[in-house]
Motif scaffolding. Structure first.
Motif, PDB file in Angstrom:
ATOM      1  N   GLY A 205      47.427  22.919  51.800  1.00 42.83           N
ATOM      2  CA  GLY A 205      46.069  22.776  52.300  1.00 42.83           C
ATOM      3  C   GLY A 205      45.080  23.284  51.262  1.00 42.83           C
ATOM      4  N   VAL A 206      44.004  22.545  51.085  1.00 41.57           N
ATOM      5  CA  VAL A 206      42.986  22.923  50.095  1.00 41.57           C
ATOM      6  C   VAL A 206      41.638  22.920  50.798  1.00 41.57           C
ATOM      7  N   SER A 207      40.987  24.083  50.843  1.00 41.68           N
ATOM      8  CA  SER A 207      39.670  24.147  51.469  1.00 41.68           C
ATOM      9  C   SER A 207      38.591  24.184  50.395  1.00 41.68           C
ATOM     10  N   GLY A 208      37.334  24.102  50.822  1.00 40.30           N
ATOM     11  CA  GLY A 208      36.238  23.810  49.908  1.00 40.30           C
ATOM     12  C   GLY A 208      35.685  24.985  49.146  1.00 40.30           C
ATOM     13  N   GLY A 209      36.402  25.421  48.124  1.00 38.99           N
ATOM     14  CA  GLY A 209      35.921  26.459  47.227  1.00 38.99           C
ATOM     15  C   GLY A 209      36.074  26.009  45.789  1.00 38.99           C
ATOM     16  N   ILE A 210      35.337  26.639  44.892  1.00 35.46           N
ATOM     17  CA  ILE A 210      35.375  26.253  43.485  1.00 35.46           C
ATOM     18  C   ILE A 210      36.781  26.394  42.911  1.00 35.46           C
ATOM     19  N   ALA A 211      37.593  27.275  43.487  1.00 35.58           N
ATOM     20  CA  ALA A 211      38.956  27.479  42.992  1.00 35.58           C
ATOM     21  C   ALA A 211      39.888  26.331  43.362  1.00 35.58           C
ATOM     22  N   ALA A 212      39.375  25.286  44.035  1.00 37.43           N
ATOM     23  CA  ALA A 212      40.231  24.160  44.424  1.00 37.43           C
ATOM     24  C   ALA A 212      40.926  23.532  43.218  1.00 37.43           C
ATOM     25  N   TYR A 213      40.281  23.577  42.060  1.00 36.79           N
ATOM     26  CA  TYR A 213      40.908  22.951  40.887  1.00 36.79           C
ATOM     27  C   TYR A 213      42.207  23.656  40.501  1.00 36.79           C
ATOM     28  N   LYS A 214      42.321  24.953  40.811  1.00 35.07           N
ATOM     29  CA  LYS A 214      43.550  25.684  40.477  1.00 35.07           C
ATOM     30  C   LYS A 214      44.727  25.227  41.335  1.00 35.07           C
ATOM     31  N   ALA A 215      44.440  24.649  42.499  1.00 36.51           N
ATOM     32  CA  ALA A 215      45.517  24.173  43.360  1.00 36.51           C
ATOM     33  C   ALA A 215      46.282  23.026  42.716  1.00 36.51           C
ATOM     34  N   CYS A 216      45.660  22.338  41.767  1.00 34.01           N
ATOM     35  CA  CYS A 216      46.380  21.276  41.046  1.00 34.01           C
ATOM     36  C   CYS A 216      47.580  21.851  40.295  1.00 34.01           C
ATOM     37  N   GLU A 217      47.419  23.022  39.700  1.00 28.23           N
ATOM     38  CA  GLU A 217      48.518  23.665  38.988  1.00 28.23           C
ATOM     39  C   GLU A 217      49.595  24.130  39.967  1.00 28.23           C
TER      40      GLU A 217
END
Length: 402
Positions: free
Chosen positions: A9-21
């Protein structure tokens, strides 16, 4: 064999790009990952990216592919749900059972372990509403790992940064392993303190007395405790390892500094595990300038004084009633004999005894030990990964907790 099913699950924060890793690490290690973003998360990373990296569609609404009933099926089929980043809004919705999109519906239908990796500004994390929501989720068995300290958006710095994806992956790996064994988060709601690394006692501005401890065993104890649901404070002495996701890390240098940090953290701890190699002695005096080598002269002897015995002090004082105290004994000879004597002398509840040397244990990923108890019980841990020893220690701590 079927791949473990993971919902990211990915919620709306700037750190969302780190979830790709994090997604890459999960898929490359053999997991089947379905990404479920919120609508806000797609403002940071688009749906096409999630679909391409996971091999599955990444919708946000319960009205998409209705014939598959995704708001129920995704959670039912999951072996693990991890939300990274988990914003303050997402934690609030999860704590109160709201279900206004696909991710929050998935959280309600999941019967597997759930891990939240919060990321937000410090003020939002420390807000009483957020802290109550976190406490509620932890009480229900969810694993809410502590955010890291560091650079946030803009120029702000503080607690609230998303831990590094590699460290979140390690938490997920351990939670999945325990879930496959049918073991619950048996440290949920507990606060544990772990010391790790080796202290250094300054002799002059460039020299110190130290030891070979890398901190790997203590860090393994911290990581496994996080995966078992604990709130973890790690007091790390001179370790170069990355901070474990989910642990509050206090960095120290000397034995005196370690004592101060451990006693402070232990005030409300359910268990304290002293895995650090704490120097028994320190130089009696500190040279303000570098000690010079002089031709034709032998150096002055270095006088030593005793350092505080932190383990014995903890065992005697027990800052919190019912607190479990675990010590470590690194021995080079007569390992069990010396270990039993140390257990009696220190007064702790358990003592982990292992043989060390220049090429043994220190800096290695592997360890073997015997865990001694005051009633004469011995629990041998065969040569293997340090996290296996760590889990054995927690297995022995849990039934001793009040």
């Amino acid at each position: 064999m079927d791949k473990p099913n993971v919902v990211l699950g990915v919620s709306g924060g700037i750190a969302a790009y780190k979830a790709c890793e994090l997604l890459r690490r999960l898929t490359e290690s053999g997991h089947d990952v379905r990404v479920v973003p919120t609508a806000s998360a797609l403002n940071f990373v688009g749906e096409a990216t999630w679909a391409a990296l996971s091999g599955h569609p990444a919708g946000t609404e319960v009205w998409e592919s209705v014939h598959e009933v995704p708001h129920v099926r995704i959670g039912q089929r999951a072996d693990l749900v991890v939300v990274a980043p988990a914003t303050a809004d997402m934690l609030a919705k999860a704590a109160h059972g709201l279900a206004d999109d696909l991710l929050t519906n998935t959280l309600l239908t999941a019967r597997c372990p759930v891990v939240f990796a919060p990321a937000m500004h410090t003020e939002m994390w420390e807000n009483p509403a957020t802290q109550e929501n976190v406490a509620t989720l932890r009480r229900r068995g969810a694993i809410v790992i502590e955010p890291a300290v560091g650079r946030l958006t803009g120029v702000d710095t503080g607690k609230g940064r998303l831990p590094e994806p590699g460290e979140i992956f390690e938490v997920c790996r351990r939670v999945l392993a325990r879930g496959a064994e049918g073991v619950a988060a048996d440290l949920a709601g507990r606060h544990v303190v772990v010391s790790a690394g080796g202290t250094r006692e300054p002799l002059d501005p460039v020299r110190y007395l130290g030891n070979r401890s890398s901190g790997k065993q203590g860090y393994a104890l911290a990581r496994t405790a996080v995966a078992r649901g604990a709130r973890v404070t790690l007091v790390a002495a001179n370790s170069e390892l990355p901070d474990p996701a989910g642990a509050d890390v206090v960095h120290v240098g000397t034995a005196v500094q370690l004592r101060e940090a451990v006693l402070k953290a232990a005030a409300d701890a359910d268990a304290v595990v002293m895995a650090a190699a704490v120097a028994d002695f320190r130089p009696a005096s500190y040279a303000e300038g570098k000690i010079k080598k002089r031709d034709g002269q032998e150096p002055e002897p270095v006088a030593l004084v005793r350092n505080p015995d932190v383990l014995a002090e903890l065992s005697a004082a027990r800052p919190r009633p019912g607190q479990v105290v675990v010590g470590f004994a690194a021995e080079t000879d007569q390992v069990l004999e010396n270990g039993r004597a140390k257990l009696a002398r220190k007064g702790c509840d358990l003592l982990v005894v292992n043989e060390v040397g220049e090429r043994k244990t220190f800096g290695s990923e592997l360890n073997e030990a015997v865990v001694l108890a005051p009633d004469g019980t011995e629990t041998p841990v065969p040569y293997g990964p340090k996290e296996a020893l760590a889990d054995t220690v927690w297995d022995l701590v849990v039934p001793r907790l009040g």
